[in-house]
Scaffold this motif. Structure first.
Motif, PDB file in Angstrom:
ATOM      1  N   THR A  78      38.147  47.318  31.315  1.00  0.00           N
ATOM      2  CA  THR A  78      38.527  45.565  29.870  1.00  0.00           C
ATOM      3  C   THR A  78      39.538  44.893  30.716  1.00  0.00           C
ATOM      4  OG1 THR A  78      40.158  47.177  29.733  1.00  0.00           O
ATOM      5  CG2 THR A  78      38.945  47.014  28.303  1.00  0.00           C
ATOM      6  N   ASP A  79      39.882  45.209  32.088  1.00  0.00           N
ATOM      7  CA  ASP A  79      40.978  44.511  32.923  1.00  0.00           C
ATOM      8  C   ASP A  79      40.732  43.509  33.270  1.00  0.00           C
ATOM      9  OD1 ASP A  79      42.750  45.476  31.690  1.00  0.00           O
ATOM     10  OD2 ASP A  79      42.968  47.410  32.679  1.00  0.00           O
ATOM     11  N   ILE A  80      39.139  43.372  34.494  1.00  0.00           N
ATOM     12  CA  ILE A  80      38.156  42.619  34.719  1.00  0.00           C
ATOM     13  C   ILE A  80      38.367  40.727  34.410  1.00  0.00           C
ATOM     14  CG2 ILE A  80      36.183  41.439  36.699  1.00  0.00           C
ATOM     15  CD1 ILE A  80      38.081  44.730  37.219  1.00  0.00           C
ATOM     16  N   SER A  81      38.753  39.962  34.605  1.00  0.00           N
ATOM     17  CA  SER A  81      38.026  39.155  34.140  1.00  0.00           C
ATOM     18  C   SER A  81      38.330  37.572  35.837  1.00  0.00           C
ATOM     19  CB  SER A  81      39.508  38.005  33.651  1.00  0.00           C
ATOM     20  OG  SER A  81      40.893  38.183  35.118  1.00  0.00           O
ATOM     21  N   GLU A  82      37.482  36.936  35.206  1.00  0.00           N
ATOM     22  CA  GLU A  82      37.488  35.737  36.719  1.00  0.00           C
ATOM     23  C   GLU A  82      38.291  35.754  37.332  1.00  0.00           C
ATOM     24  OE1 GLU A  82      36.146  31.050  35.497  1.00  0.00           O
ATOM     25  OE2 GLU A  82      34.845  32.057  35.341  1.00  0.00           O
ATOM     26  N   LYS A  83      39.734  34.986  36.423  1.00  0.00           N
ATOM     27  CA  LYS A  83      40.747  35.210  37.359  1.00  0.00           C
ATOM     28  C   LYS A  83      40.922  36.182  38.401  1.00  0.00           C
ATOM     29  CE  LYS A  83      45.702  34.729  36.800  1.00  0.00           C
ATOM     30  NZ  LYS A  83      46.238  34.782  37.055  1.00  0.00           N
ATOM     31  N   LEU A  84      41.120  37.502  37.572  1.00  0.00           N
ATOM     32  CA  LEU A  84      40.960  38.526  38.730  1.00  0.00           C
ATOM     33  C   LEU A  84      39.804  39.089  39.759  1.00  0.00           C
ATOM     34  CD1 LEU A  84      42.127  41.657  39.002  1.00  0.00           C
ATOM     35  CD2 LEU A  84      40.357  42.028  38.956  1.00  0.00           C
ATOM     36  N   ILE A  85      38.764  38.505  39.282  1.00  0.00           N
ATOM     37  CA  ILE A  85      37.457  37.993  40.173  1.00  0.00           C
ATOM     38  C   ILE A  85      38.318  37.529  41.501  1.00  0.00           C
ATOM     39  CG2 ILE A  85      35.677  37.837  40.652  1.00  0.00           C
ATOM     40  CD1 ILE A  85      34.881  38.977  37.853  1.00  0.00           C
ATOM     41  N   VAL A  86      38.366  36.115  40.709  1.00  0.00           N
ATOM     42  CA  VAL A  86      38.715  35.088  41.625  1.00  0.00           C
ATOM     43  C   VAL A  86      40.069  35.783  42.815  1.00  0.00           C
ATOM     44  CG1 VAL A  86      39.355  32.863  42.502  1.00  0.00           C
ATOM     45  CG2 VAL A  86      37.840  32.972  40.392  1.00  0.00           C
ATOM     46  N   GLU A  87      41.136  35.838  42.447  1.00  0.00           N
ATOM     47  CA  GLU A  87      42.246  36.662  43.191  1.00  0.00           C
ATOM     48  C   GLU A  87      41.110  37.380  44.482  1.00  0.00           C
ATOM     49  OE1 GLU A  87      44.385  38.646  40.232  1.00  0.00           O
ATOM     50  OE2 GLU A  87      45.181  36.312  39.664  1.00  0.00           O
ATOM     51  N   LYS A  88      40.565  38.182  43.785  1.00  0.00           N
ATOM     52  CA  LYS A  88      39.901  39.158  44.689  1.00  0.00           C
ATOM     53  C   LYS A  88      39.201  38.418  45.802  1.00  0.00           C
ATOM     54  CE  LYS A  88      42.175  42.501  43.469  1.00  0.00           C
ATOM     55  NZ  LYS A  88      43.398  42.753  43.984  1.00  0.00           N
ATOM     56  N   VAL A  89      38.612  37.225  45.797  1.00  0.00           N
ATOM     57  CA  VAL A  89      37.572  36.388  46.255  1.00  0.00           C
ATOM     58  C   VAL A  89      39.012  36.332  47.367  1.00  0.00           C
ATOM     59  CG1 VAL A  89      36.088  35.132  47.338  1.00  0.00           C
ATOM     60  CG2 VAL A  89      35.144  36.881  45.107  1.00  0.00           C
ATOM     61  N   ASP A  90      39.756  35.207  47.673  1.00  0.00           N
ATOM     62  CA  ASP A  90      40.714  34.748  47.939  1.00  0.00           C
ATOM     63  C   ASP A  90      40.907  36.298  48.805  1.00  0.00           C
ATOM     64  OD1 ASP A  90      42.671  32.585  48.406  1.00  0.00           O
ATOM     65  OD2 ASP A  90      44.024  34.428  48.054  1.00  0.00           O
ATOM     66  N   GLU A  91      41.937  37.206  48.144  1.00  0.00           N
ATOM     67  CA  GLU A  91      41.791  38.780  48.762  1.00  0.00           C
ATOM     68  C   GLU A  91      41.372  38.533  50.063  1.00  0.00           C
ATOM     69  OE1 GLU A  91      44.096  42.696  48.714  1.00  0.00           O
ATOM     70  OE2 GLU A  91      43.905  41.245  46.564  1.00  0.00           O
ATOM     71  N   PHE A  92      39.964  39.069  49.254  1.00  0.00           N
ATOM     72  CA  PHE A  92      38.528  39.278  50.737  1.00  0.00           C
ATOM     73  C   PHE A  92      38.775  38.302  52.093  1.00  0.00           C
ATOM     74  CE2 PHE A  92      34.042  37.963  51.283  1.00  0.00           C
ATOM     75  CZ  PHE A  92      33.838  39.287  51.633  1.00  0.00           C
ATOM     76  N   LEU A  93      38.655  36.934  51.766  1.00  0.00           N
ATOM     77  CA  LEU A  93      38.509  36.295  52.728  1.00  0.00           C
ATOM     78  C   LEU A  93      39.616  35.858  53.314  1.00  0.00           C
ATOM     79  CD1 LEU A  93      37.194  32.865  50.042  1.00  0.00           C
ATOM     80  CD2 LEU A  93      35.775  34.084  52.479  1.00  0.00           C
ATOM     81  N   LYS A  94      41.118  35.826  53.133  1.00  0.00           N
ATOM     82  CA  LYS A  94      42.204  36.386  54.185  1.00  0.00           C
ATOM     83  C   LYS A  94      42.005  37.116  55.031  1.00  0.00           C
ATOM     84  CE  LYS A  94      45.643  34.491  50.269  1.00  0.00           C
ATOM     85  NZ  LYS A  94      46.432  34.914  49.686  1.00  0.00           N
ATOM     86  N   GLU A  95      41.768  38.806  54.406  1.00  0.00           N
ATOM     87  CA  GLU A  95      41.327  39.247  55.640  1.00  0.00           C
ATOM     88  C   GLU A  95      40.341  39.543  56.508  1.00  0.00           C
ATOM     89  OE1 GLU A  95      42.593  42.164  55.975  1.00  0.00           O
ATOM     90  OE2 GLU A  95      43.676  42.210  54.142  1.00  0.00           O
ATOM     91  N   MET A  96      38.956  38.922  56.185  1.00  0.00           N
ATOM     92  CA  MET A  96      37.835  38.017  56.778  1.00  0.00           C
ATOM     93  C   MET A  96      38.599  37.615  57.920  1.00  0.00           C
ATOM     94  SD  MET A  96      34.560  39.926  56.229  1.00  0.00           S
ATOM     95  CE  MET A  96      36.291  41.497  55.838  1.00  0.00           C
ATOM     96  N   ILE A  97      39.518  36.304  58.092  1.00  0.00           N
ATOM     97  CA  ILE A  97      39.850  35.743  58.262  1.00  0.00           C
ATOM     98  C   ILE A  97      40.999  36.221  59.137  1.00  0.00           C
ATOM     99  CG2 ILE A  97      41.793  33.600  58.866  1.00  0.00           C
ATOM    100  CD1 ILE A  97      41.846  33.167  56.342  1.00  0.00           C
ATOM    101  N   LYS A  98      41.831  37.628  59.120  1.00  0.00           N
ATOM    102  CA  LYS A  98      42.631  37.751  60.130  1.00  0.00           C
ATOM    103  C   LYS A  98      41.084  39.065  60.869  1.00  0.00           C
ATOM    104  CE  LYS A  98      44.863  39.564  56.731  1.00  0.00           C
ATOM    105  NZ  LYS A  98      46.174  41.387  56.524  1.00  0.00           N
ATOM    106  N   TRP A  99      40.038  39.392  60.309  1.00  0.00           N
ATOM    107  CA  TRP A  99      39.002  40.318  60.949  1.00  0.00           C
ATOM    108  C   TRP A  99      38.375  39.222  61.870  1.00  0.00           C
ATOM    109  CZ3 TRP A  99      33.752  40.198  62.249  1.00  0.00           C
ATOM    110  CH2 TRP A  99      33.184  40.975  63.226  1.00  0.00           C
ATOM    111  N   GLU A 100      38.222  38.036  61.352  1.00  0.00           N
ATOM    112  CA  GLU A 100      37.717  37.151  62.684  1.00  0.00           C
ATOM    113  C   GLU A 100      38.807  36.666  63.809  1.00  0.00           C
ATOM    114  OE1 GLU A 100      34.743  35.911  63.205  1.00  0.00           O
ATOM    115  OE2 GLU A 100      34.250  36.310  61.611  1.00  0.00           O
ATOM    116  N   VAL A 101      39.616  36.262  63.205  1.00  0.00           N
ATOM    117  CA  VAL A 101      40.866  35.569  64.523  1.00  0.00           C
ATOM    118  C   VAL A 101      42.309  36.784  64.006  1.00  0.00           C
ATOM    119  CG1 VAL A 101      42.327  33.844  64.542  1.00  0.00           C
ATOM    120  CG2 VAL A 101      40.310  33.568  63.208  1.00  0.00           C
TER     121      VAL A 101
END
Length: 162
Positions: free
Chosen positions: A130-153
């Motif tokens: 019930t807590d999953i929303s489009e906003k939460l999904i976008v926030e998690k994608v943002d977090e994911f990209l930050k982690e991938m950037i740290k992984w790449e560099v």
């Protein structure tokens, strides 16, 4: 033998099963599609070589993830300047429904033999469907990209990628 005192526990047990069933129904009827459609819209808007996958394991849980599948098209020319450059496929943001009906979120890093297995993922959070929303999904994608950037560099203190 008096067993009346078990009535409360029996009721609690029945309610716990009903809670799990309700969460699984919500996942099946709404949450899974919301996650998948939101991630697909992100892939379409930002074409950087990722795709959405829907996975099902032996009937106990399901997952939807966004994963890097290819190199961003607009950067292919720059990688051609380095013949030895190798794009490492992988890295995924996973929304996985557990046996309890809750949704676990975690990040998987691309697999490299040089990286210890315990460094291959990051647990994020667990949510009621019930807590999953489009906003939460976008926030998690943002977090994911930050982690991938740290992984790449990576920082010199914490080398993840090579």
């Amino acid at each position: 033998m008096k067993i009346e005192h078990l009535e409360e526990r029996v009721i609690d047990y029945k309610n716990s099963i009903k809670t799990v069933v309700d969460k699984k129904i919500l996942w099946e009827t709404k949450t899974k599609a919301l996650i998948s459609n939101t991630l697909k819209a992100i892939c379409k808007q930002y074409d950087i070589g990722w795709k959405v996958q829907e996975l099902k394991w032996i009937g106990t849980n399901e997952a939807v993830n966004i994963t890097f599948d290819s190199f961003p098209k607009e950067l292919i020319d720059c990688t051609n300047q380095i013949p030895a450059y190798q794009f490492i496929i992988g890295g995924a943001l996973v929304f996985s429904q557990s046996y309890t009906g809750d949704v676990h979120t975690f990040i998987l890093f691309p697999y490299l033999e040089q990286i210890p297995l315990e460094s291959s993922s990051v647990e994020l959070e667990t949510y009621n469907p019930t807590d999953i929303s489009e906003k939460l999904i976008v926030e998690k994608v943002d977090e994911f990209l930050k982690e991938m950037i740290k992984w790449e560099v990576p920082t010199t203190k914490n080398k993840l990628g090579y």
